[in-house]
Write an enzyme that holds these catalytic residues in place. Structure first.
Site, PDB file in Angstrom:
ATOM      1  N   ILE A  66       0.896  -1.151   0.000  1.00  0.00           N
ATOM      2  CA  ILE A  66       0.000   0.000   0.000  1.00  0.00           C
ATOM      3  C   ILE A  66       0.939   1.207   0.000  1.00  0.00           C
ATOM      4  O   ILE A  66       1.904   1.247   0.757  1.00  0.00           O
ATOM      5  CB  ILE A  66      -0.927   0.002   1.240  1.00  0.00           C
ATOM      6  CG1 ILE A  66      -1.880   1.211   1.244  1.00  0.00           C
ATOM      7  CG2 ILE A  66      -0.160  -0.046   2.546  1.00  0.00           C
ATOM      8  CD1 ILE A  66      -2.944   1.147   2.376  1.00  0.00           C
ATOM      9  N   SER A  67       0.694   2.180  -0.870  1.00  0.00           N
ATOM     10  CA  SER A  67       1.592   3.338  -0.961  1.00  0.00           C
ATOM     11  C   SER A  67       1.598   4.114   0.348  1.00  0.00           C
ATOM     12  O   SER A  67       0.621   4.109   1.101  1.00  0.00           O
ATOM     13  CB  SER A  67       1.155   4.270  -2.088  1.00  0.00           C
ATOM     14  OG  SER A  67       1.211   3.633  -3.334  1.00  0.00           O
ATOM     15  N   GLN A  68       2.699   4.821   0.570  1.00  0.00           N
ATOM     16  CA  GLN A  68       2.831   5.717   1.724  1.00  0.00           C
ATOM     17  C   GLN A  68       1.788   6.839   1.592  1.00  0.00           C
ATOM     18  O   GLN A  68       1.561   7.337   0.482  1.00  0.00           O
ATOM     19  CB  GLN A  68       4.244   6.300   1.659  1.00  0.00           C
ATOM     20  CG  GLN A  68       4.640   7.129   2.822  1.00  0.00           C
ATOM     21  CD  GLN A  68       6.047   7.693   2.634  1.00  0.00           C
ATOM     22  OE1 GLN A  68       6.837   7.164   1.851  1.00  0.00           O
ATOM     23  NE2 GLN A  68       6.330   8.760   3.336  1.00  0.00           N
TER      24      GLN A  68
END
Ligand code: SAH
Length: 218
Positions: A66-68
């Site tokens: 999951i992206s930052q």
């Protein structure tokens, strides 16, 4: 069945995350509001409950992440989403980025090449809150020709080059936000399609994404 609960504690952690994103330079209030509204911990395994609001990427299975939150906010801000924009996302992953776009009122078409993630996302109950969010299993390099053209296109994996089919599926005046490989990291680019079909390019910060890979993986 997993219970999804958004407690005062979660809400408090989310507000702190939003303040952290402001300090890091995110200015678009609508983007910050969307991050304040969408419970990021719903998109992670319950083991991450206490750390879901740290400004970090986390594993979501199949070697993906999951992206930052900073990256999600940054890409979303560059897209300048308007209500009812038709947006194509490459790399559904956890669905978090797609949900932020849907929360902003866009029609979101998101593609994932990993069959297992796509199947898992079909079971994800929270998505029923967003009838404007549509899921596809496929290769993002191909885009989604039947639904083209798009007002905006966002790529959430490291692109080795600017995929020509995605450029073809972008409206004139539309934006593509894409991290393009520069060796170790990727440079975030915003491309605007001009009336003659060429691209006007703006370059922003460097980021580190998982690779955009060709073909489907079942
Ligand atoms: N937007 C996601 C980020 C996921 S990481 C989120 O909010 O969680 C990037 C995702 O892109 C991974 O799930 C990976 O499987 C997917 N991906 C990589 N190459 C792709 C391609 N060619 N087409 C579609 N998805 C791709």
């Amino acid at each position: 069945m997993r219970q999804y609960e958004d407690t005062y504690q979660h809400k408090g952690m989310r507000r702190r995350l939003v303040n952290e994103l402001k300090e890091k330079g995110i200015t678009d209030e609508r983007v910050l509001d969307a991050i304040n509204t969408v419970p990021r911990h719903f998109f992670l395994d319950s083991a991450f409950d206490k750390i879901a609001y740290e400004d970090r990427a986390f594993p979501i299975g199949e070697g993906q992440t999951i992206s930052q939150p900073y990256t999600v906010a940054y890409q979303t801000q560059l897209l300048q989403i308007k209500k009812l924009d038709k947006v194509l996302e490459i790399g559904t992953g956890s669905v978090y980025q797609a949900t932020i776009l849907a929360e902003l009122g866009a029609w979101v078409y998101t593609i994932e090449r990993q069959k297992k993630l796509y199947e898992k996302n079909k079971q994800f109950l929270f998505k029923s809150k967003y009838p404007n969010l549509k899921f596809f299993y496929g290769d993002g390099f191909e885009g989604l020709q039947p639904y083209a053209p798009f007002d905006k296109i966002i790529i959430t994996a490291a692109a080795p080059f600017i995929p020509p089919k995605l450029v073809a599926q972008l409206k004139v005046g539309g934006y593509m936000v894409i991290p393009v490989d520069e060796g170790e990291n990727q440079r975030m680019l915003r491309l605007e399609k001009l009336a003659d079909g060429t691209l006007r390019e703006e370059a922003f910060e460097q980021f580190s994404f998982v690779p955009m890979l060709t073909g489907k993986n079942d």
